[in-house]
Design a protein around this motif. Sequence first.
Motif, PDB file in Angstrom:
ATOM      1  N   ALA A   1       0.819  -1.221   0.000  1.00  0.00           N
ATOM      2  CA  ALA A   1       0.000   0.000   0.000  1.00  0.00           C
ATOM      3  C   ALA A   1       0.846   1.262   0.000  1.00  0.00           C
ATOM      4  O   ALA A   1       0.483   2.260  -0.644  1.00  0.00           O
ATOM      5  N   ASP A   2       1.991   1.244   0.687  1.00  0.00           N
ATOM      6  CA  ASP A   2       2.822   2.450   0.720  1.00  0.00           C
ATOM      7  C   ASP A   2       3.620   2.670  -0.565  1.00  0.00           C
ATOM      8  O   ASP A   2       4.336   3.658  -0.700  1.00  0.00           O
ATOM      9  N   GLU A   3       3.480   1.740  -1.522  1.00  0.00           N
ATOM     10  CA  GLU A   3       4.159   1.877  -2.812  1.00  0.00           C
ATOM     11  C   GLU A   3       3.181   2.078  -3.964  1.00  0.00           C
ATOM     12  O   GLU A   3       3.591   2.117  -5.122  1.00  0.00           O
ATOM     13  N   TYR A   4       1.892   2.203  -3.654  1.00  0.00           N
ATOM     14  CA  TYR A   4       0.893   2.372  -4.710  1.00  0.00           C
ATOM     15  C   TYR A   4       1.254   3.545  -5.632  1.00  0.00           C
ATOM     16  O   TYR A   4       1.277   3.410  -6.858  1.00  0.00           O
ATOM     17  N   ASP A   5       1.489   4.692  -5.054  1.00  0.00           N
ATOM     18  CA  ASP A   5       1.715   5.883  -5.873  1.00  0.00           C
ATOM     19  C   ASP A   5       3.023   5.790  -6.655  1.00  0.00           C
ATOM     20  O   ASP A   5       3.075   6.185  -7.823  1.00  0.00           O
ATOM     21  N   ASP A   6       4.067   5.250  -6.044  1.00  0.00           N
ATOM     22  CA  ASP A   6       5.341   5.097  -6.750  1.00  0.00           C
ATOM     23  C   ASP A   6       5.180   4.178  -7.962  1.00  0.00           C
ATOM     24  O   ASP A   6       5.729   4.448  -9.035  1.00  0.00           O
ATOM     25  N   TRP A   7       4.452   3.086  -7.781  1.00  0.00           N
ATOM     26  CA  TRP A   7       4.211   2.163  -8.901  1.00  0.00           C
ATOM     27  C   TRP A   7       3.440   2.855 -10.014  1.00  0.00           C
ATOM     28  O   TRP A   7       3.811   2.768 -11.187  1.00  0.00           O
ATOM     29  N   LEU A   8       2.378   3.555  -9.672  1.00  0.00           N
ATOM     30  CA  LEU A   8       1.540   4.185 -10.695  1.00  0.00           C
ATOM     31  C   LEU A   8       2.272   5.289 -11.459  1.00  0.00           C
ATOM     32  O   LEU A   8       1.987   5.535 -12.636  1.00  0.00           O
ATOM     33  N   ARG A   9       3.208   5.950 -10.812  1.00  0.00           N
ATOM     34  CA  ARG A   9       3.925   7.051 -11.457  1.00  0.00           C
ATOM     35  C   ARG A   9       5.188   6.591 -12.187  1.00  0.00           C
ATOM     36  O   ARG A   9       5.812   7.382 -12.902  1.00  0.00           O
ATOM     37  N   CYS A  10       5.568   5.341 -12.013  1.00  0.00           N
ATOM     38  CA  CYS A  10       6.801   4.840 -12.618  1.00  0.00           C
ATOM     39  C   CYS A  10       6.647   4.772 -14.140  1.00  0.00           C
ATOM     40  O   CYS A  10       5.681   4.218 -14.658  1.00  0.00           O
ATOM     41  N   ARG A  11       7.613   5.340 -14.856  1.00  0.00           N
ATOM     42  CA  ARG A  11       7.587   5.316 -16.325  1.00  0.00           C
ATOM     43  C   ARG A  11       8.832   4.652 -16.905  1.00  0.00           C
ATOM     44  O   ARG A  11       9.027   4.645 -18.108  1.00  0.00           O
ATOM     45  N   ASP A  12       9.663   4.125 -16.049  1.00  0.00           N
ATOM     46  CA  ASP A  12      10.883   3.439 -16.473  1.00  0.00           C
ATOM     47  C   ASP A  12      10.660   1.932 -16.361  1.00  0.00           C
ATOM     48  O   ASP A  12      10.549   1.404 -15.244  1.00  0.00           O
ATOM     49  N   PRO A  13      10.576   1.204 -17.480  1.00  0.00           N
ATOM     50  CA  PRO A  13      10.299  -0.231 -17.412  1.00  0.00           C
ATOM     51  C   PRO A  13      11.285  -1.008 -16.546  1.00  0.00           C
ATOM     52  O   PRO A  13      10.894  -1.953 -15.861  1.00  0.00           O
ATOM     53  N   GLU A  14      12.552  -0.634 -16.587  1.00  0.00           N
ATOM     54  CA  GLU A  14      13.530  -1.362 -15.780  1.00  0.00           C
ATOM     55  C   GLU A  14      13.325  -1.097 -14.297  1.00  0.00           C
ATOM     56  O   GLU A  14      13.449  -2.002 -13.469  1.00  0.00           O
ATOM     57  N   ARG A  15      13.016   0.149 -13.945  1.00  0.00           N
ATOM     58  CA  ARG A  15      12.749   0.449 -12.530  1.00  0.00           C
ATOM     59  C   ARG A  15      11.473  -0.242 -12.070  1.00  0.00           C
ATOM     60  O   ARG A  15      11.372  -0.678 -10.912  1.00  0.00           O
ATOM     61  N   ALA A  16      10.503  -0.358 -12.963  1.00  0.00           N
ATOM     62  CA  ALA A  16       9.245  -1.008 -12.599  1.00  0.00           C
ATOM     63  C   ALA A  16       9.474  -2.455 -12.175  1.00  0.00           C
ATOM     64  O   ALA A  16       8.730  -2.998 -11.349  1.00  0.00           O
ATOM     65  N   ARG A  17      10.511  -3.080 -12.716  1.00  0.00           N
ATOM     66  CA  ARG A  17      10.789  -4.472 -12.368  1.00  0.00           C
ATOM     67  C   ARG A  17      11.194  -4.644 -10.903  1.00  0.00           C
ATOM     68  O   ARG A  17      11.116  -5.745 -10.357  1.00  0.00           O
ATOM     69  N   SER A  18      11.604  -3.567 -10.264  1.00  0.00           N
ATOM     70  CA  SER A  18      11.989  -3.668  -8.848  1.00  0.00           C
ATOM     71  C   SER A  18      10.781  -3.972  -7.957  1.00  0.00           C
ATOM     72  O   SER A  18      10.952  -4.353  -6.791  1.00  0.00           O
ATOM     73  N   TYR A  19       9.568  -3.799  -8.499  1.00  0.00           N
ATOM     74  CA  TYR A  19       8.352  -4.070  -7.735  1.00  0.00           C
ATOM     75  C   TYR A  19       7.910  -5.533  -7.859  1.00  0.00           C
ATOM     76  O   TYR A  19       6.935  -5.928  -7.217  1.00  0.00           O
ATOM     77  N   PHE A  20       8.617  -6.303  -8.666  1.00  0.00           N
ATOM     78  CA  PHE A  20       8.217  -7.690  -8.898  1.00  0.00           C
ATOM     79  C   PHE A  20       8.722  -8.568  -7.760  1.00  0.00           C
ATOM     80  O   PHE A  20       9.728  -9.267  -7.879  1.00  0.00           O
ATOM     81  N   GLN A  21       8.006  -8.532  -6.652  1.00  0.00           N
ATOM     82  CA  GLN A  21       8.387  -9.260  -5.449  1.00  0.00           C
ATOM     83  C   GLN A  21       7.248 -10.178  -5.001  1.00  0.00           C
ATOM     84  O   GLN A  21       6.077  -9.875  -5.202  1.00  0.00           O
ATOM     85  N   GLN A  22       7.631 -11.289  -4.389  1.00  0.00           N
ATOM     86  CA  GLN A  22       6.628 -12.185  -3.812  1.00  0.00           C
ATOM     87  C   GLN A  22       6.040 -11.547  -2.551  1.00  0.00           C
ATOM     88  O   GLN A  22       6.754 -10.925  -1.767  1.00  0.00           O
ATOM     89  N   PHE A  23       4.733 -11.697  -2.381  1.00  0.00           N
ATOM     90  CA  PHE A  23       4.104 -11.190  -1.167  1.00  0.00           C
ATOM     91  C   PHE A  23       4.372 -12.179  -0.033  1.00  0.00           C
ATOM     92  O   PHE A  23       4.315 -13.404  -0.236  1.00  0.00           O
ATOM     93  N   PRO A  24       4.692 -11.699   1.178  1.00  0.00           N
ATOM     94  CA  PRO A  24       5.028 -12.605   2.286  1.00  0.00           C
ATOM     95  C   PRO A  24       3.902 -13.610   2.546  1.00  0.00           C
ATOM     96  O   PRO A  24       2.741 -13.224   2.737  1.00  0.00           O
ATOM     97  N   PRO A  25       4.213 -14.901   2.555  1.00  0.00           N
ATOM     98  CA  PRO A  25       3.165 -15.916   2.735  1.00  0.00           C
ATOM     99  C   PRO A  25       2.441 -15.813   4.069  1.00  0.00           C
ATOM    100  O   PRO A  25       1.262 -16.167   4.166  1.00  0.00           O
ATOM    101  N   GLU A  26       3.136 -15.319   5.106  1.00  0.00           N
ATOM    102  CA  GLU A  26       2.489 -15.210   6.421  1.00  0.00           C
ATOM    103  C   GLU A  26       1.407 -14.134   6.441  1.00  0.00           C
ATOM    104  O   GLU A  26       0.585 -14.088   7.371  1.00  0.00           O
ATOM    105  N   LEU A  27       1.385 -13.270   5.425  1.00  0.00           N
ATOM    106  CA  LEU A  27       0.359 -12.237   5.336  1.00  0.00           C
ATOM    107  C   LEU A  27      -0.791 -12.645   4.416  1.00  0.00           C
ATOM    108  O   LEU A  27      -1.684 -11.854   4.141  1.00  0.00           O
ATOM    109  N   MET A  28      -0.757 -13.898   3.960  1.00  0.00           N
ATOM    110  CA  MET A  28      -1.778 -14.393   3.038  1.00  0.00           C
ATOM    111  C   MET A  28      -2.514 -15.575   3.657  1.00  0.00           C
ATOM    112  O   MET A  28      -2.027 -16.209   4.602  1.00  0.00           O
TER     113      MET A  28
END
Length: 233
Positions: free
Chosen positions: A176-203
């Motif tokens: 949630a604290d990265e929503y705005d950064d993700w939406l404003r990102c226009r660099d495809p390579e930087r966008a890949r830094s958001y490709f992370q697994q969500f912690p299983p203990e939170l699911m």
Amino acid sequence: MCTNYRPTSRDLLADLFQLSLFEGGDWPAESWKDYPAPIIRYNGHGQLVCTTATYGLVPRRHIPPGVKPWDTMNARTETVGQLRSYAKCWREGQLCLVPMTGFFEPNYESGAAQRWQIGRADSAPFAVAGIWREWPGENGPEYSFTQLTINADEHPLMQRFHKPGDEKRSLIVIAADEYDDWLRCRDPERARSYFQQFPPELMRAWFDPPPPRKKKAQPAASPQPESTQIDLF
């Protein structure tokens, strides 16, 4: 990969994202291929907006006659910048959030496919990474979207889904604290830094079969004429 999920309601979206701008109509409680669903994005005026869009980046109605339909509900992050269906939207930074309360995957642990729902352990709504596209429409622009997926072979929860032996995939839950950064990102390579697994203990995941299909009403039987016995003698 995800082909069915529960979108977040309009009222809840307004509170979560402090939204006052909505484009498009309503959406059903569950979304499937070619169904309308909400996405969160920045429009051309720099305004945060909830847009009703078609699930699948290339809707069936836009596939030319004679061309075999193909699915574009999920884009693999490994090839999103290469495949023709997605590459232009990815390169141009047309990123969106797909808000939901849960998504569905097949679980084969019983020996047969069962529909399970996956969501947050605290039951809170969340949003996953997506890309969007604009199409010309009769009454103005129309929109579509796809969800981005990553390999989940080593994820303790997501590895439980899909057929045994098949590669495991997962949607990308954006914090949630990265929503705005993700939406404003226009660099495809930087966008890949958001490709992370969500912690299983939170699911959490649970068996959630689809509701039984309504039986079609059978037409009423036509009344039969009363039999008439004729005395021949």
